[in-house]
Write a protein that holds these residues in place. Structure first.
Motif, PDB file in Angstrom:
ATOM      1  N   UNK A   1      -4.422  -8.313  11.128  1.00  0.00           N
ATOM      2  CA  UNK A   1      -5.845  -8.670  11.205  1.00  0.00           C
ATOM      3  C   UNK A   1      -6.035 -10.136  10.842  1.00  0.00           C
ATOM      4  N   UNK A   2      -6.984 -10.811  11.462  1.00  0.00           N
ATOM      5  CA  UNK A   2      -7.193 -12.242  11.227  1.00  0.00           C
ATOM      6  C   UNK A   2      -7.320 -12.567   9.756  1.00  0.00           C
ATOM      7  N   UNK A   3      -8.121 -11.792   9.034  1.00  0.00           N
ATOM      8  CA  UNK A   3      -8.369 -12.103   7.614  1.00  0.00           C
ATOM      9  C   UNK A   3      -7.196 -11.707   6.717  1.00  0.00           C
ATOM     10  N   UNK A   4      -6.208 -11.030   7.315  1.00  0.00           N
ATOM     11  CA  UNK A   4      -4.991 -10.637   6.585  1.00  0.00           C
ATOM     12  C   UNK A   4      -3.776 -11.417   7.087  1.00  0.00           C
ATOM     13  N   UNK A   5      -4.024 -12.564   7.766  1.00  0.00           N
ATOM     14  CA  UNK A   5      -2.913 -13.191   8.505  1.00  0.00           C
ATOM     15  C   UNK A   5      -2.319 -14.430   7.824  1.00  0.00           C
ATOM     16  N   UNK A   6      -2.722 -14.715   6.573  1.00  0.00           N
ATOM     17  CA  UNK A   6      -2.272 -15.971   5.935  1.00  0.00           C
ATOM     18  C   UNK A   6      -0.759 -16.081   5.788  1.00  0.00           C
ATOM     19  N   UNK A   7      -0.052 -14.938   5.687  1.00  0.00           N
ATOM     20  CA  UNK A   7       1.404 -15.029   5.493  1.00  0.00           C
ATOM     21  C   UNK A   7       2.146 -14.909   6.825  1.00  0.00           C
ATOM     22  N   UNK A   8       1.382 -14.820   7.922  1.00  0.00           N
ATOM     23  CA  UNK A   8       2.016 -14.848   9.257  1.00  0.00           C
ATOM     24  C   UNK A   8       2.083 -16.307   9.698  1.00  0.00           C
ATOM     25  N   UNK A   9       2.402 -16.547  10.977  1.00  0.00           N
ATOM     26  CA  UNK A   9       2.480 -17.933  11.465  1.00  0.00           C
ATOM     27  C   UNK A   9       1.107 -18.592  11.450  1.00  0.00           C
ATOM     28  N   UNK A  10       0.032 -17.790  11.336  1.00  0.00           N
ATOM     29  CA  UNK A  10      -1.322 -18.367  11.231  1.00  0.00           C
ATOM     30  C   UNK A  10      -1.382 -19.328  10.046  1.00  0.00           C
ATOM     31  N   UNK A  11      -0.767 -18.926   8.947  1.00  0.00           N
ATOM     32  CA  UNK A  11      -0.704 -19.839   7.799  1.00  0.00           C
ATOM     33  C   UNK A  11       0.619 -20.576   7.748  1.00  0.00           C
ATOM     34  N   UNK A  12       1.632 -20.014   8.388  1.00  0.00           N
ATOM     35  CA  UNK A  12       3.001 -20.532   8.255  1.00  0.00           C
ATOM     36  C   UNK A  12       3.206 -21.914   8.830  1.00  0.00           C
ATOM     37  N   UNK A  13       2.635 -22.173  10.014  1.00  0.00           N
ATOM     38  CA  UNK A  13       2.859 -23.494  10.632  1.00  0.00           C
ATOM     39  C   UNK A  13       2.270 -24.578   9.730  1.00  0.00           C
ATOM     40  N   UNK A  14       1.054 -24.346   9.240  1.00  0.00           N
ATOM     41  CA  UNK A  14       0.409 -25.325   8.346  1.00  0.00           C
ATOM     42  C   UNK A  14       1.203 -25.500   7.056  1.00  0.00           C
ATOM     43  N   UNK A  15       1.506 -24.392   6.352  1.00  0.00           N
ATOM     44  CA  UNK A  15       2.152 -24.504   5.040  1.00  0.00           C
ATOM     45  C   UNK A  15       3.574 -25.019   5.186  1.00  0.00           C
ATOM     46  N   UNK A  16       4.262 -24.595   6.254  1.00  0.00           N
ATOM     47  CA  UNK A  16       5.620 -25.089   6.484  1.00  0.00           C
ATOM     48  C   UNK A  16       5.635 -26.582   6.764  1.00  0.00           C
ATOM     49  N   UNK A  17       4.701 -27.042   7.593  1.00  0.00           N
ATOM     50  CA  UNK A  17       4.637 -28.482   7.919  1.00  0.00           C
ATOM     51  C   UNK A  17       4.262 -29.281   6.673  1.00  0.00           C
ATOM     52  N   UNK A  18       3.274 -28.799   5.940  1.00  0.00           N
ATOM     53  CA  UNK A  18       2.750 -29.587   4.802  1.00  0.00           C
ATOM     54  C   UNK A  18       3.704 -29.593   3.615  1.00  0.00           C
ATOM     55  N   UNK A  19       4.332 -28.432   3.342  1.00  0.00           N
ATOM     56  CA  UNK A  19       5.083 -28.313   2.084  1.00  0.00           C
ATOM     57  C   UNK A  19       6.562 -28.021   2.274  1.00  0.00           C
ATOM     58  N   UNK A  20       6.966 -27.644   3.505  1.00  0.00           N
ATOM     59  CA  UNK A  20       8.370 -27.290   3.749  1.00  0.00           C
ATOM     60  C   UNK A  20       8.593 -25.791   3.651  1.00  0.00           C
ATOM     61  N   UNK A  21       9.667 -25.315   4.254  1.00  0.00           N
ATOM     62  CA  UNK A  21       9.939 -23.886   4.348  1.00  0.00           C
ATOM     63  C   UNK A  21      10.262 -23.269   2.986  1.00  0.00           C
ATOM     64  N   UNK A  22      10.849 -24.034   2.078  1.00  0.00           N
ATOM     65  CA  UNK A  22      11.194 -23.451   0.768  1.00  0.00           C
ATOM     66  C   UNK A  22       9.930 -23.003   0.041  1.00  0.00           C
ATOM     67  N   UNK A  23       8.901 -23.870   0.088  1.00  0.00           N
ATOM     68  CA  UNK A  23       7.648 -23.537  -0.612  1.00  0.00           C
ATOM     69  C   UNK A  23       6.920 -22.408   0.113  1.00  0.00           C
ATOM     70  N   UNK A  24       6.933 -22.463   1.452  1.00  0.00           N
ATOM     71  CA  UNK A  24       6.305 -21.373   2.215  1.00  0.00           C
ATOM     72  C   UNK A  24       7.013 -20.055   1.901  1.00  0.00           C
ATOM     73  N   UNK A  25       8.328 -20.093   1.731  1.00  0.00           N
ATOM     74  CA  UNK A  25       9.095 -18.881   1.430  1.00  0.00           C
ATOM     75  C   UNK A  25       8.772 -18.341   0.038  1.00  0.00           C
ATOM     76  N   UNK A  26       8.601 -19.231  -0.929  1.00  0.00           N
ATOM     77  CA  UNK A  26       8.194 -18.804  -2.278  1.00  0.00           C
ATOM     78  C   UNK A  26       6.833 -18.098  -2.226  1.00  0.00           C
ATOM     79  N   UNK A  27       5.950 -18.648  -1.424  1.00  0.00           N
ATOM     80  CA  UNK A  27       4.595 -18.070  -1.230  1.00  0.00           C
ATOM     81  C   UNK A  27       4.735 -16.644  -0.673  1.00  0.00           C
ATOM     82  N   UNK A  28       5.612 -16.495   0.324  1.00  0.00           N
ATOM     83  CA  UNK A  28       5.823 -15.172   0.924  1.00  0.00           C
ATOM     84  C   UNK A  28       6.414 -14.205  -0.106  1.00  0.00           C
ATOM     85  N   UNK A  29       7.345 -14.711  -0.917  1.00  0.00           N
ATOM     86  CA  UNK A  29       7.980 -13.861  -1.938  1.00  0.00           C
ATOM     87  C   UNK A  29       6.923 -13.303  -2.894  1.00  0.00           C
ATOM     88  N   UNK A  30       6.012 -14.163  -3.314  1.00  0.00           N
ATOM     89  CA  UNK A  30       4.952 -13.722  -4.231  1.00  0.00           C
ATOM     90  C   UNK A  30       4.107 -12.628  -3.608  1.00  0.00           C
TER      91      UNK A  30
END
Ligand SMILES: O=P(O)(O)OC[C@H]1O[C@H](O)[C@H](O)[C@@H](O)[C@@H]1O
Length: 527
Positions: free
Chosen positions: A258-287
């Protein structure tokens, strides 16, 4: 089973006639604060400030058990169809946002969940390769994200929450509103030649996003740049946007997110990966994934998403409070209330249950909020002395993100921030008597505090998932469908009709103009 027919519902109605009086010292004391505590992963939920006692909490847990809340959470995470209205045409989908971050536990999952996880992991790996490639050539410095609703609010809130970790030389800009000034301000700031544009739309046909994409493509062309070398798509596989010839790359999501549940999909991933790098995006996913597990904990005093949902239901259905203020004592979470507003109100702002019947009870709360301590200098007057009590969910952290601080009058700014947070929750509960009615505080104004050591990528992921699961648990217990959003369609249909009117007016103008031009064109037999 209908919510209002659960046996615990009737018991809670009785208990609500005489909730504990927190203004009494014999009630609101140190023992109470120590007893009314629950922990999940890095978060502690202090709920002494709520108008509950042991009996009410026990009965709320009974309500959850009668409503099979935990089983429904397990079914959701297993990929069962949870998004439906029985007996009526509806989306009939799973809600498998947990599969977009379940890359770490190795837990045995259902076939459906494993298939979803494999699809999501393939996109995660694709993103990793894509970011490594653009890094190699230092191709982009700026990212412009075009999206709205769930394709903007969660990603933007999470970006701001971690903004201090942005990669050197990188910037992010957001075009969400169809208001042309939004786009204008962005292109005045971004360096288009070094800009990556992420067009994010699950449906691939949202008016605002499609319009802004066309507008921005035109700006790129006018700047002598080929949009196909700058634009990536994040969209549903097979959506109208799924056309590789138009994009540098395409990242997929699916209808079980669902759109409002999509922050940990690529909907949020491209932004967070570009801005902070995959390691930080991965920590976010782990949490987020760790909180997914916490939401399945059968020991309800260690399941804070469920406890959060039950406290909301107690305040909403039994104490009859209409709104919930979400007040993060963290400036980095400044847009989290806005994200949670969509997550909660678009999920649970429903008037029928899953059997298609009108609910005879209240459902979704009005969610609103701003960061503290700023909010104290804005609307806390009403929270303390307004006629209606307003439940508050405070969020706080022991340490600041930067640990950059200053001792003024003997304390650090972080100590002052936390002191205010605790003082608000305590004073809202205890109130203050006075002979002067204008200086009297009723107290018994419910609040709870969600606390962690520090706001990090991991604890941000946990917080995001806490709110997602709290929302889902409320819907499970109310027996409503938290995963569709039919209510947003009518406004869109009426808007399209008005837009068409503008278009035909313009054509008419053009035709008039054309009428004159026709005289010339006829010379050339153009018509
Ligand atoms: O991601 P999109 O398909 O562009 O949808 C963007 C948003 O618009 C819809 O109207 C819904 O209200 C939201 O749930 C959704 O997130």
């Amino acid at each position: 089973m209908d919510f209002e027919k659960l046996s615990a519902y009737k018991k809670l109605q009785e208990l609500a006639k005489n909730p504990p009086d927190l203004t009494k010292n014999s009630v609101f004391n140190i023992d109470r604060i120590k007893n009314f505590v629950a922990k999940s992963k890095d978060y502690t939920l202090f709920y002494a400030g709520e108008r509950v006692n042991e009996d009410i909490i026990k009965t709320l847990f009974e309500l959850a058990k009668e409503a099979s809340a935990l089983e429904k959470m397990q079914n959701m995470q297993n990929g069962e169809i949870v998004n439906f209205i029985r007996g009526f045409p509806s989306e009939n989908r799973a809600a498998l946002h947990t599969a977009t971050r379940d890359f770490f536990s190795g837990d045995k999952k259902s076939k459906t969940a494993n298939e979803a996880k494999a699809l999501a992991y393939a996109e995660y790996e694709k993103l990793k390769r894509f970011l490594a490639e653009i890094e190699t050539f230092d191709r982009f410095q700026d990212l412009i994200m075009i999206g709205i609703g769930g394709s903007d609010l969660g990603p933007y809130a999470n970006f701001l929450a971690l903004a201090h970790l942005i990669k050197k030389g990188r910037r992010a800009f957001f075009i969400n509103n169809i208001d042309p000034d939004n786009l204008h301000r962005v292109i005045e700031s971004a360096n288009l030649d070094k800009t990556l544009v992420a067009v994010v739309s699950k449906s691939g046909n949202t008016l605002e996003t499609m319009t802004n994409e066309a507008f921005l493509r035109d700006c790129f062309v006018k700047a002598g740049l080929d949009p196909r070398k700058h634009f990536v798509a994040v969209t549903g596989e097979g959506s109208p946007m799924d056309d590789k010839s138009l994009y540098l790359d395409t990242f997929y999501i699916w209808d079980w997110i669902g759109g409002r549940f999509s922050s940990t999909s690529m909907v949020g991933g491209v932004l967070l990966g570009f801005a902070f790098g995959m390691e930080i995006f991965t920590e976010f996913l782990k949490g987020a994934s760790e909180m997914d597990h916490a939401a399945l904990n059968p020991n309800l005093s260690e399941n804070i998403p469920l406890l959060g949902a039950l406290l909301s239901i107690w305040n909403r259905n039994f104490l009859h409070y209409e709104t919930l203020a979400v007040i993060p004592y963290s400036q980095a979470l400044s847009r989290f209330p806005a994200h949670f507003q969509q997550l909660s109100m678009e999920s649970n702002g429903k008037h029928i249950d899953k059997e298609g019947k009108r609910t005879p009870f209240q459902t979704g709360m009005i969610i609103w909020g701003e960061p503290g301590t700023n909010a104290q200098h804005s609307f806390f007057q009403l929270l303390h002395q307004g006629v209606d009590p307003i439940p508050i969910e405070f969020i706080g952290f022991i340490e600041s993100q930067s640990r950059f601080d200053f001792i003024f009058n003997g304390t650090t700014s972080q100590e002052k921030l936390l002191s205010n947070l605790l003082a608000q929750s305590i004073s809202l509960a205890t109130g203050k008597k006075s002979d002067n009615p204008n200086k009297e505080f009723d107290g018994n104004r419910p609040s709870h505090i969600l606390m962690a050591e520090q706001l990090t990528p991991k604890t941000l992921g946990e917080l995001l998932a806490y709110f997602e699961h709290k929302t889902a648990f409320e819907g499970f217990i109310w027996n409503i469908n938290s995963f569709d959003q039919e209510g947003v369609q009518l406004g869109k249909v009426v808007a399209e009709k008005i837009i068409d009117q503008f278009a035909s007016e313009r054509k008419k103008e053009f035709n008039e103009g054309y009428g004159v031009a026709k005289a010339y064109l006829e010379l050339f037999k153009k018509v």
